[in-house]
Structure formats: C-alpha cells, structure tokens
Design a protein around this motif. Structure first.
Motif, mmCIF file in Angstrom:
data_model
loop_
_atom_site.group_PDB
_atom_site.id
_atom_site.type_symbol
_atom_site.label_atom_id
_atom_site.label_comp_id
_atom_site.label_asym_id
_atom_site.label_seq_id
_atom_site.Cartn_x
_atom_site.Cartn_y
_atom_site.Cartn_z
ATOM 1 N N ALA A 342 64.854 39.575 29.690
ATOM 2 C CA ALA A 342 65.904 39.482 31.155
ATOM 3 C C ALA A 342 66.310 40.554 31.643
ATOM 4 O O ALA A 342 66.735 40.710 32.941
ATOM 5 C CB ALA A 342 67.081 38.250 30.603
ATOM 6 N N TYR A 343 66.468 41.828 30.728
ATOM 7 C CA TYR A 343 67.051 42.648 31.255
ATOM 8 C C TYR A 343 66.227 44.046 31.056
ATOM 9 O O TYR A 343 66.920 45.317 31.037
ATOM 10 C CB TYR A 343 68.384 43.341 30.324
ATOM 11 N N HIS A 344 64.707 44.001 30.725
ATOM 12 C CA HIS A 344 63.951 45.104 30.932
ATOM 13 C C HIS A 344 62.968 44.932 31.757
ATOM 14 O O HIS A 344 62.365 43.724 32.036
ATOM 15 C CB HIS A 344 63.670 45.595 29.284
ATOM 16 N N ASP A 345 62.349 46.019 32.283
ATOM 17 C CA ASP A 345 61.095 45.947 32.967
ATOM 18 C C ASP A 345 59.835 45.861 32.115
ATOM 19 O O ASP A 345 59.498 46.375 31.249
ATOM 20 C CB ASP A 345 61.022 47.217 33.721
ATOM 21 N N PRO A 346 59.316 44.519 32.350
ATOM 22 C CA PRO A 346 57.897 44.126 31.501
ATOM 23 C C PRO A 346 56.912 45.397 31.702
ATOM 24 O O PRO A 346 56.070 45.419 30.533
ATOM 25 C CB PRO A 346 57.515 42.910 32.029
ATOM 26 N N LEU A 347 56.911 46.276 32.570
ATOM 27 C CA LEU A 347 55.879 46.894 32.559
ATOM 28 C C LEU A 347 55.923 48.435 32.045
ATOM 29 O O LEU A 347 55.361 48.703 30.941
ATOM 30 C CB LEU A 347 55.551 47.264 34.233
ATOM 31 N N THR A 348 57.038 49.100 32.235
ATOM 32 C CA THR A 348 57.655 50.321 31.709
ATOM 33 C C THR A 348 58.479 50.048 30.370
ATOM 34 O O THR A 348 58.571 51.066 29.370
ATOM 35 C CB THR A 348 58.306 51.052 32.480
ATOM 36 N N GLY A 349 59.191 48.872 30.077
ATOM 37 C CA GLY A 349 59.721 48.623 29.040
ATOM 38 C C GLY A 349 61.403 49.402 29.163
ATOM 39 O O GLY A 349 62.179 49.042 28.325
ATOM 40 N N VAL A 350 61.774 49.969 30.158
ATOM 41 C CA VAL A 350 62.886 50.510 30.586
ATOM 42 C C VAL A 350 63.786 49.363 31.184
ATOM 43 O O VAL A 350 63.407 48.373 31.414
ATOM 44 C CB VAL A 350 63.069 51.644 31.435
ATOM 45 N N ALA A 351 65.179 49.707 31.219
ATOM 46 C CA ALA A 351 66.134 48.689 31.843
ATOM 47 C C ALA A 351 65.770 48.397 33.413
ATOM 48 O O ALA A 351 64.990 48.999 33.899
ATOM 49 C CB ALA A 351 67.631 49.419 31.820
ATOM 50 N N ASN A 352 65.963 47.084 33.640
ATOM 51 C CA ASN A 352 65.525 46.735 34.933
ATOM 52 C C ASN A 352 67.122 46.738 35.797
ATOM 53 O O ASN A 352 68.074 47.212 35.533
ATOM 54 C CB ASN A 352 64.962 45.236 35.087
ATOM 55 N N ARG A 353 66.846 46.136 37.148
ATOM 56 C CA ARG A 353 68.027 46.449 38.043
ATOM 57 C C ARG A 353 69.370 45.961 37.379
ATOM 58 O O ARG A 353 70.249 46.298 37.623
ATOM 59 C CB ARG A 353 67.611 46.055 39.519
ATOM 60 N N GLY A 418 59.317 48.904 42.347
ATOM 61 C CA GLY A 418 58.074 49.500 42.595
ATOM 62 C C GLY A 418 58.005 50.691 42.104
ATOM 63 O O GLY A 418 58.050 50.763 40.703
ATOM 64 N N ASP A 419 58.052 51.876 42.709
ATOM 65 C CA ASP A 419 57.898 53.296 42.150
ATOM 66 C C ASP A 419 59.431 54.050 42.247
ATOM 67 O O ASP A 419 59.421 55.059 42.020
ATOM 68 C CB ASP A 419 56.899 54.100 42.854
ATOM 69 N N GLU A 420 60.573 53.266 42.173
ATOM 70 C CA GLU A 420 61.752 53.741 42.562
ATOM 71 C C GLU A 420 62.305 53.355 40.817
ATOM 72 O O GLU A 420 62.411 52.435 40.235
ATOM 73 C CB GLU A 420 62.531 52.902 43.351
ATOM 74 N N PHE A 421 63.034 54.472 40.420
ATOM 75 C CA PHE A 421 63.704 54.401 39.226
ATOM 76 C C PHE A 421 65.172 55.104 39.383
ATOM 77 O O PHE A 421 65.471 55.733 40.522
ATOM 78 C CB PHE A 421 63.082 55.428 38.193
ATOM 79 N N GLY A 422 66.054 54.739 38.541
ATOM 80 C CA GLY A 422 67.448 54.876 38.417
ATOM 81 C C GLY A 422 67.876 55.540 37.214
ATOM 82 O O GLY A 422 67.344 55.092 35.948
ATOM 83 N N VAL A 423 68.805 56.232 37.096
ATOM 84 C CA VAL A 423 69.391 56.854 35.841
ATOM 85 C C VAL A 423 70.764 56.864 35.991
ATOM 86 O O VAL A 423 71.443 57.318 36.822
ATOM 87 C CB VAL A 423 68.924 58.367 35.654
ATOM 88 N N LEU A 424 71.309 56.353 34.932
ATOM 89 C CA LEU A 424 72.974 56.340 34.867
ATOM 90 C C LEU A 424 73.504 57.450 33.712
ATOM 91 O O LEU A 424 72.964 56.889 32.464
ATOM 92 C CB LEU A 424 73.428 55.021 34.515
ATOM 93 N N VAL A 425 73.943 58.195 34.005
ATOM 94 C CA VAL A 425 74.736 59.169 33.189
ATOM 95 C C VAL A 425 76.223 58.993 33.063
ATOM 96 O O VAL A 425 76.893 59.319 34.052
ATOM 97 C CB VAL A 425 74.313 60.587 33.535
ATOM 98 N N ASP A 426 76.684 58.475 31.896
ATOM 99 C CA ASP A 426 78.183 58.057 31.694
ATOM 100 C C ASP A 426 78.778 59.355 31.064
ATOM 101 O O ASP A 426 78.400 59.532 29.768
ATOM 102 C CB ASP A 426 78.479 56.866 31.242
#
Length: 523
Positions: A342-353, A418-426
């Motif tokens: 529910a919280y991860h992208d099935p293609l890349t394995g990273v978090a989803n939106r 799509g081909d857009e990624f996000g990075v959160l640095v806390d």
C-alpha cells in the motif's frame, strides 16, 4: 452414478441382506449351514466392495482417487481375514478364537480406512487446513478412545480380559478390533464437522459399516471372555451387514452438496473440534474420582492408560499452540506485506506518493529543517520509445537504487509517478544545493542494463524549510519543489534549482532574482 439409480441399488442390496440375515438367525438352517451362509455372504460383499473401490479409484484423480484406493486396500484386508476365518471355522472347525491371520486382517481394515479418511479430509477444504490437522484429528480419536477405554475398563472390561487372558489369545485381540473401529468412527465424526470434503454419502456408509463392525466386535469379545466356543448367529449381524455397507459406500454418489447455514455450521464445527477430545476425558476423570473416593483401587494398567490419555492431550495442545503461533506469524507477515504494497511502488520498491506525503507531514510537525527534492528523469521518454517499456522500467529501477544510495537511510526516496521521483531529507546536515549536487552526480553515470547503456540526466527542484513554521504545509513544499523542477528543465538537463536560487549543472549559482517565485511564468 445418479442418486436415483443408487437408491434403487441400495434398496435391492438392503432387501437381499435382510433376507439373508433373517435366514441365518431364524434357525431354519443347521448351525454349520448358517455359519457358512453368513461368512460367504460377508466374503462376497467384501470382494464386491474391493473391486468397486478399485475401479472407482482408477477412474478419478487426486484425493478422490487416493482415498478410494486406500479403501480398496482395506477391503482386500477384510477379504484376507474372512478367507482365513472361513477356512478355520467352516472347513476345519477350529474352536474360537480363530487364527492370528484372520484377526490381523480384521484389525488392519479400520487402520487403512482411517488412512482413507485422512487423505479425503486433507484433499478438500477444511476449517483446520495444514499437515498438522491430520495429526490433530488422529490424536482426537486416540484421546476419545483412551478415555472410553479407561472408563469401560474400570467398569466392565477388566473382568472380560482376565477371563479371556487364560485362553492364551492375549489382550490385543480382545479389544483391538472393536476399539480400532471406534477410533475410526471418532475421527470420521470430527473430520465431518471440520472438513467439508468428508461430508458426503460414501463416508456415511463407511461410518455405518464401522459402527456395525464395532458393535458385533464388542459382543464377540464379551461372549468369548465368558468362555463361549460358538457365537450365536444373532451376535454376528453387525459383521454380516458391514461388508454390504462398505459396498454401498463404494458406489454411492460423492459430492458435498450445497452448505446451508455455512457460517453457523462452521462455528459449530470449530466448537465440536475443541470439545470432542475433552468431554469423554472429563467424564472418565469424574468417574475415577468418584470411584477412588468410594474405595475403588486402580491397577497399574488403569494408571498408565490414564497417563497416556493426559500425554495425548498435552501433545494435542502443543500442536494447537504451534499452529496458533504459525498462524499469527502468517497474519503478521500478511499485514506487513499488505502495508508494504500500500505504501511502496511495485516497480522500483521505493515509497509511493502516499507514504511520501505521510512522512512529509510528520517531518513538518517537528522542529528540524526539512528538504524536499522533486526529480524528473530527462531522456526517459527516448529510452521508452527506442528500447521498449521493459527497458524503461529497468532504467527507473536503477534511478531509484542510485537515489537511495546518495541519501541517508532515514531519508525517504519515493516514486511520485511516471519518471518523477521525490526525496525527503529531515534534519539535513548540509545546504539543500549540496543534496541536489549529490543527486546529479549519482545519475550522471550511464545506466547500464542487459540491453546496453543509457544516458539519462535529471532536472531537480528543491524546496526547504529552515525553521519551524506551522503555516507551511506539505502541499506548499511540494508545490515549490515542483515549480523549481520546471525551472530547472527550462535551464537545461542536469540542472538543480533551489526555491529562491538556481544552480546550473554542478557549478555556478544564479541569484534569487532568477528563483521560481520571481518568475511570473512559473506561477
């Protein structure tokens, strides 16, 4: 076979068996002729059942085939026992009890039938699936029979066995045959409530045949314990009827039919499955307590049998606990897997939106500085168009992997679409543009796949919050990072734009007057 046709055949078989039983017990025939008719009737029905189970098993597949072949083996054992019995009683006139081969053949029948029931229950849907459920069912049967044995031993069987033991046959032949059928009946009862695949007409006739065998078996044991050398034909009715019932079970139409009140029936099955092994044990325990309180002394066999029942109950509880722990582990793993999906992208394995937004809201609630990077992969469309979507998916996986390596483990990398990624640095330890520079460096190297190397760059937009600001929302930061990313695309590939400043390539900065909030075309 249709149910109507089976009804006709069953009626005919019952009429024939009834006529033969009446002829045997009526006294019209002499003793030798009655015994011969009795045993040859049993042998004929047993052979017919064996052949019928064998033929039905060969015509089917899977569990439906295996349980019928087990029943064919059980009927073959019954045929062997009957042949040995007929040879000794009819032709040679051997006094009771009969030969060891006959007793062995008879006692193997319920054991093989029990194997058939276990195969049938394991092959269908049940309330308690799994390999351990078969062992639990067998343990339930042994607990019930052990409890009933202790109860009947204290009240009745001890005198029977002592009387029969003087004949030299021994204890095993006294109770093993009817007791084994009792185990089979208990297992059938429990299985029919916990496994829908057992609730069918053939199993009903098998249960009736086992009941008939057990009833006559106990009568036989009692009479022989009293010194009888010839058993009255009326006591043999159960033995005579049983092979015919086995035969009807071999031709009866199978199928569980439609369940009525399924959920209520299932709850009743679960309750019965829990209570069946304990009710007879409780009754037996109360009987022994009352008996010992009134002066009854327990002999070693009774004590050891009672301890064996207790050990069986402990073993059953351990298996149940193991199953419960395993089910809890499976439930926990299933929940974690569903949460990850529910919280991860099935293609890349990273978090989803969704996860990215959740983590961003949590970061904004704290006092630490927060940096958001909005990354668009430049050149990805060319990879998709020229090399196919599979190659494009592989490139996205490489991008996600590189992004994860260029930030800390506690930072969040997400695929936003799509081909857009996000990075959160806390709580970033460096200026925001330094983080963007590391991202560009990570994506600068060619992306090598099995089909070749691909040159893709990235446009990076960065927004950040230096000090705690309750009025700043996740949408504000995402919107600023998105606008900065579009500003970076205007400047060319491989560019980082920080909200309020621009960094071209990895080098020179442009002042705040070129920032996205100062450009009217970006608002």
């Amino acid at each position: 076979m249709t149910l109507r046709r089976f009804g006709v055949i069953a009626t005919a078989v019952c009429v024939v068996v009834l006529v033969l039983v009446c002829l045997v017990v009526s006294g019209v025939l002499d003793r030798h002729a009655s015994v011969a008719l009795d045993k040859f009737t049993q042998l004929t029905a047993a052979i017919a059942a064996m052949l019928s189970y064998w033929r039905a098993g060969l015509a089917r597949q899977g569990a439906a085939r295996r349980w019928r072949l087990w029943m064919a083996a059980a009927m073959a054992s019954l045929v062997v026992g009957l042949c040995a019995w007929i040879w000794g009683q009819v032709f040679l006139g051997v006094a009771l009890p009969s030969s060891t081969l006959a007793q062995l053949g008879f006692m193997v029948v319920p054991a093989l039938t029990l194997c058939a029931v276990v195969v049938l229950s394991h092959g269908g849907s049940g309330t308690f699936p799994g390999n351990r459920s078969r062992l639990v069912i067998v343990l339930d049967g042994l607990i019930v029979v052990g409890s009933l044995f202790v109860l009947t031993w204290v009240s009745l069987l001890e005198s029977m066995v002592r009387a029969w033991a003087t004949t030299g046959l021994g204890f095993a032949s006294v109770v093993a045959h009817p007791a084994s059928y009792l185990v089979m009946l208990v297992v059938l009862l429990v299985s029919s409530w916990t496994h829908r695949s057992v609730r069918q007409l053939p199993v009903l006739f098998i249960a009736l045949a086992g009941l008939a065998q057990s009833a006559s078996g106990w009568v036989f044991a009692y009479l022989v314990s009293k010194g009888a050398t010839a058993i009255p034909t009326v006591a043999d009715i159960g033995f005579m009827v049983s092979p015919a019932l086995f035969f009807l079970g071999s031709i009866a139409p199978s199928g569980t039919g439609r369940e009525r009140g399924g959920s209520a029936r299932l709850r009743a099955g679960e309750l019965l499955h829990l209570l069946v092994p304990y009710l007879p044990m409780v009754v037996t325990g109360l009987f022994i307590v009352v008996g010992t309180a009134t002066g009854v002394r327990l002999d070693p066999l009774e004590i050891y049998a009672g301890l064996s029942v207790v050990l069986l109950v402990i073993a059953r509880q351990l298996l149940t606990l193991i199953d419960n722990v395993r089910l809890l582990d499976q439930l926990r793993e299933s929940r974690e897997r569903l949460r990850h999906q529910a919280y991860h992208d099935p293609l890349t394995g990273v978090a989803n939106r969704a996860l990215f937004r959740e983590r961003l809201n949590a970061a904004l609630a704290g006092p630490s500085p927060v940096v958001v990077l909005f990354i668009d992969v430049d050149g990805f469309k060319d990879v998709n168009d020229n090399h196919g979507h599979a190659e494009g998916d592989e490139v996205l996986r490489i991008v996600a992997s590189r992004l994860q390596r260029c930030v800390r483990a506690q930072d969040v990398v997400a695929r936003l679409g799509g081909d857009e990624f996000g990075v959160l640095v806390d709580g970033y330890p460096q200026p925001p543009e330094e983080i963007g520079r590391r991202v560009l460096e990570a994506l600068r190297e060619p992306h090598r796949t099995a089909a070749g190397a691909h040159e893709v760059r990235a446009s990076v937009g960065i927004s950040h919050r230096g000090a705690f600001d309750p009025s700043l929302t996740a949408d504000d930061l995402l919107g600023q990072a998105d606008a900065a990313m579009y500003a970076a695309k205007r400047l060319g590939k491989g560019t980082v734009v920080v909200h309020g400043s621009v960094e071209a390539g990895v080098g020179a900065e442009v002042g705040p007057e070129m920032g996205p909030e100062m450009d009217p075309e970006l608002t």
